[in-house]
Design a protein around this motif. Structure first.
Motif, PDB file in Angstrom:
ATOM      1  N   ILE A 183       0.844  -1.205   0.000  1.00 33.97           N
ATOM      2  CA  ILE A 183       0.000   0.000   0.000  1.00 33.97           C
ATOM      3  C   ILE A 183       0.874   1.248   0.000  1.00 33.97           C
ATOM      4  N   LYS A 184       1.927   1.243   0.789  1.00 34.35           N
ATOM      5  CA  LYS A 184       2.834   2.398   0.812  1.00 34.35           C
ATOM      6  C   LYS A 184       3.535   2.569  -0.532  1.00 34.35           C
ATOM      7  N   SER A 185       3.844   1.471  -1.190  1.00 33.64           N
ATOM      8  CA  SER A 185       4.446   1.548  -2.525  1.00 33.64           C
ATOM      9  C   SER A 185       3.478   2.180  -3.522  1.00 33.64           C
ATOM     10  N   HIS A 186       2.219   1.809  -3.429  1.00 33.50           N
ATOM     11  CA  HIS A 186       1.218   2.388  -4.322  1.00 33.50           C
ATOM     12  C   HIS A 186       1.036   3.870  -4.018  1.00 33.50           C
ATOM     13  N   GLU A 187       1.101   4.222  -2.768  1.00 31.95           N
ATOM     14  CA  GLU A 187       1.014   5.639  -2.373  1.00 31.95           C
ATOM     15  C   GLU A 187       2.201   6.416  -2.957  1.00 31.95           C
ATOM     16  N   SER A 188       3.381   5.810  -2.948  1.00 35.34           N
ATOM     17  CA  SER A 188       4.563   6.451  -3.548  1.00 35.34           C
ATOM     18  C   SER A 188       4.377   6.645  -5.048  1.00 35.34           C
ATOM     19  N   TYR A 189       3.768   5.662  -5.688  1.00 30.93           N
ATOM     20  CA  TYR A 189       3.461   5.769  -7.118  1.00 30.93           C
ATOM     21  C   TYR A 189       2.541   6.967  -7.367  1.00 30.93           C
ATOM     22  N   LEU A 190       1.527   7.129  -6.545  1.00 36.15           N
ATOM     23  CA  LEU A 190       0.600   8.256  -6.693  1.00 36.15           C
ATOM     24  C   LEU A 190       1.315   9.587  -6.452  1.00 36.15           C
TER      25      LEU A 190
END
Length: 127
Positions: free
Chosen positions: A72-79
């Motif tokens: 989830i944190k990785s996806h947040e970084s992507y955003l």
């Protein structure tokens, strides 16, 4: 057809999920303490075996929480990178829904409920 969401919708879901994961991790710690408390008061081989089983299940659940937290944190970084790349378009751009994360959270919650029910039965028998 793939669902699209705004960055704000995705971010809100991330925050909700990360808070849930914190809660579940805290609950697992409490469960572990209860198992240890019961195991220290009883030397039965059956209880020891069950206590080990539950401790192993808690370890597995904690690992799954850590994996989900990271994803989830990785996806947040992507955003965040998308915002940095084009800050003006973010208000209008739609992103792919994070269906994989939603499904993983649902599975975790189901398994967590089942584990908690099993643990309550175990504790009520041995306390």
């Amino acid at each position: 057809m793939e669902t699209k969401k705004t960055i704000y919708q995705l971010h809100e879901e991330h925050k909700t999920w990360l808070n849930k994961l914190l809660f579940y991790k805290d609950e697992l710690t409490i469960m572990g303490n209860r198992i240890t408390e019961v195991a220290e008061k009883n030397t039965s081989k059956e209880l020891r075996s069950l206590a080990d089983h539950f401790h192993n299940q808690l370890i597995i659940q904690k690992e799954q929480i850590d994996i989900l937290n990271h994803d989830i944190k990785s996806h947040e970084s992507y955003l965040e990178a998308a915002v940095q790349k084009n800050p003006n378009a973010v208000d209008h751009e739609k992103f792919s829904d994070h269906k994989k994360h939603r499904e993983s959270i649902a599975v975790l919650e189901k398994l967590f409920r089942e584990l908690r029910e099993e643990l309550i039965d175990f504790l009520s028998k041995w306390m």
